[in-house]
Design a protein around this motif. Structure first.
Motif, short mmCIF file in Angstrom:
data_model
loop_
_atom_site.label_atom_id
_atom_site.label_comp_id
_atom_site.label_asym_id
_atom_site.label_seq_id
_atom_site.Cartn_x
_atom_site.Cartn_y
_atom_site.Cartn_z
N ASN A 1 -32.55 45.94 -34.29
CA ASN A 1 -33.95 45.53 -34.34
C ASN A 1 -34.06 44.03 -34.12
N PHE A 2 -34.95 43.63 -33.23
CA PHE A 2 -35.21 42.23 -32.93
C PHE A 2 -36.64 41.91 -33.34
N ASP A 3 -36.83 40.85 -34.12
CA ASP A 3 -38.17 40.35 -34.34
C ASP A 3 -38.15 38.84 -34.11
N ASP A 4 -39.21 38.15 -34.45
CA ASP A 4 -39.30 36.71 -34.15
C ASP A 4 -38.27 35.87 -34.89
N LYS A 5 -37.81 36.34 -36.07
CA LYS A 5 -36.94 35.51 -36.90
C LYS A 5 -35.50 35.99 -37.01
N GLU A 6 -35.26 37.29 -36.79
CA GLU A 6 -33.89 37.78 -36.97
C GLU A 6 -33.58 38.99 -36.11
N VAL A 7 -32.28 39.25 -36.02
CA VAL A 7 -31.76 40.45 -35.38
C VAL A 7 -31.00 41.22 -36.45
N VAL A 8 -31.33 42.49 -36.61
CA VAL A 8 -30.65 43.32 -37.61
C VAL A 8 -29.88 44.42 -36.87
N LEU A 9 -28.56 44.46 -37.10
CA LEU A 9 -27.70 45.49 -36.52
C LEU A 9 -27.50 46.56 -37.59
N HIS A 10 -28.00 47.75 -37.35
CA HIS A 10 -27.90 48.85 -38.30
C HIS A 10 -26.67 49.68 -37.96
N SER A 11 -25.80 49.87 -38.95
CA SER A 11 -24.58 50.63 -38.67
C SER A 11 -24.48 51.85 -39.58
N GLY A 12 -24.06 52.94 -38.98
CA GLY A 12 -23.81 54.17 -39.71
C GLY A 12 -22.32 54.49 -39.66
N VAL A 13 -21.98 55.74 -39.93
CA VAL A 13 -20.58 56.15 -39.91
C VAL A 13 -20.39 57.38 -39.04
N MET A 14 -19.20 57.47 -38.48
CA MET A 14 -18.81 58.64 -37.69
C MET A 14 -17.32 58.87 -37.91
N ARG A 15 -16.85 60.04 -37.53
CA ARG A 15 -15.43 60.35 -37.60
C ARG A 15 -14.76 59.91 -36.29
N TYR A 16 -13.49 59.53 -36.40
CA TYR A 16 -12.73 59.15 -35.21
C TYR A 16 -12.75 60.27 -34.17
N LYS A 17 -12.66 61.53 -34.63
CA LYS A 17 -12.64 62.63 -33.67
C LYS A 17 -13.94 62.70 -32.88
N ARG B 1 -32.20 33.25 -33.43
CA ARG B 1 -32.57 34.04 -34.60
C ARG B 1 -31.34 34.29 -35.48
N ASN B 2 -31.55 34.50 -36.75
CA ASN B 2 -30.48 34.92 -37.65
C ASN B 2 -30.02 36.31 -37.28
N VAL B 3 -28.73 36.59 -37.47
CA VAL B 3 -28.17 37.91 -37.20
C VAL B 3 -27.58 38.44 -38.50
N ARG B 4 -27.92 39.67 -38.83
CA ARG B 4 -27.33 40.28 -40.02
C ARG B 4 -27.06 41.75 -39.76
N GLY B 5 -26.09 42.29 -40.48
CA GLY B 5 -25.77 43.70 -40.39
C GLY B 5 -26.30 44.43 -41.60
N GLU B 6 -26.70 45.66 -41.40
CA GLU B 6 -27.19 46.50 -42.48
C GLU B 6 -26.53 47.87 -42.37
N GLN B 7 -25.80 48.25 -43.41
CA GLN B 7 -25.15 49.56 -43.43
C GLN B 7 -26.16 50.60 -43.89
N THR B 8 -26.35 51.62 -43.07
CA THR B 8 -27.34 52.64 -43.39
C THR B 8 -26.72 53.87 -44.04
N GLY B 9 -25.42 54.08 -43.83
CA GLY B 9 -24.78 55.29 -44.32
C GLY B 9 -25.10 56.51 -43.47
N GLU B 10 -25.91 56.31 -42.43
CA GLU B 10 -26.28 57.40 -41.53
C GLU B 10 -25.04 57.97 -40.85
N ARG B 11 -24.90 59.29 -40.88
CA ARG B 11 -23.77 59.94 -40.22
C ARG B 11 -24.16 60.37 -38.82
N LEU B 12 -23.28 60.08 -37.88
CA LEU B 12 -23.51 60.47 -36.49
C LEU B 12 -23.50 61.99 -36.37
#
Length: 128
Positions: free
Chosen positions: A58-74, A13-24
Motif C-alpha cells: 500500500n502506498f499513500d502520501d506518507k508511507e509504503v506498507v509491505l503486507h506479508s503473509g505465509v506460505m509453504r515452500y512446496k 516515504r517511510n517504508v514498513r512491513g506488516e505481518q498479516t498471518g494470511e496464508r497463501l
C-alpha cells in the motif's frame, strides 16, 4: 532480456512491513499440480518450511506498507514449476520474500528479488 525486477518508487516515504498471518491459497489446478510436484521430493525426505510472501503493498502520501503473509515452500515450488513448465494456470510472478532482505535504494525505490528460474533454491536474482 525480460526485466525481472519490479521497481516501486517510494519518493522519500517511510517504508514498513506488516505481518498479516494470511496464508497463501492456490486455485484448484495449481494446488493439485503443486501436490503432484511435491510428492517425489517429500518421498526423498524434503520438508516444506514456512516462508513469507508479499500479499500486497500500500502506498499513500506518507508511507509504503509491505503486507506479508505465509506460505509453504512446496507452494512456492509448485508455482515455480508451473511457470517453468508453461502451465496455463501458472502465476505471473512469485512474491516470496524469503531472500533475507528488502532493499531500499538511495533514490527511493524498493527492490524485491524474483526467484532465479535456473535454480530450485532460494537464490535471488537482479536483472535490471
Amino acid at each position: 532480456m525480460e526485466n525481472k525486477v519490479e521497481l516501486w518508487p517510494i519518493d522519500g516515504r517511510n517504508v514498513r512491513g506488516e505481518q498479516t498471518g494470511e496464508r497463501l491459497t492456490l486455485d484448484e489446478d495449481l494446488a493439485k499440480f503443486t501436490e503432484e510436484e511435491w510428492a517425489p521430493l517429500e518421498a526423498k525426505g524434503y520438508k516444506s518450511a514456512w516462508m513469507t510472501w508479499l500479499s500486497r503493498a500500500n502506498f499513500d502520501d506518507k508511507e509504503v506498507v509491505l503486507h506479508s503473509g505465509v506460505m509453504r515452500y512446496k507452494q512456492m515450488n509448485g508455482m515455480l514449476q508451473s511457470i517453468l513448465k508453461g502451465k496455463e494456470f501458472a502465476p505471473r510472478t512469485l512474491n516470496n520474500l524469503d531472500v533475507g532482505s528488502i532493499a531500499v535504494t538511495s533514490d527511493d525505490y524498493i527492490l524485491l528479488t524474483r526467484r532465479n528460474p535456473s535454480i530450485n533454491h532460494a537464490g535471488g536474482m537482479w536483472n535490471l
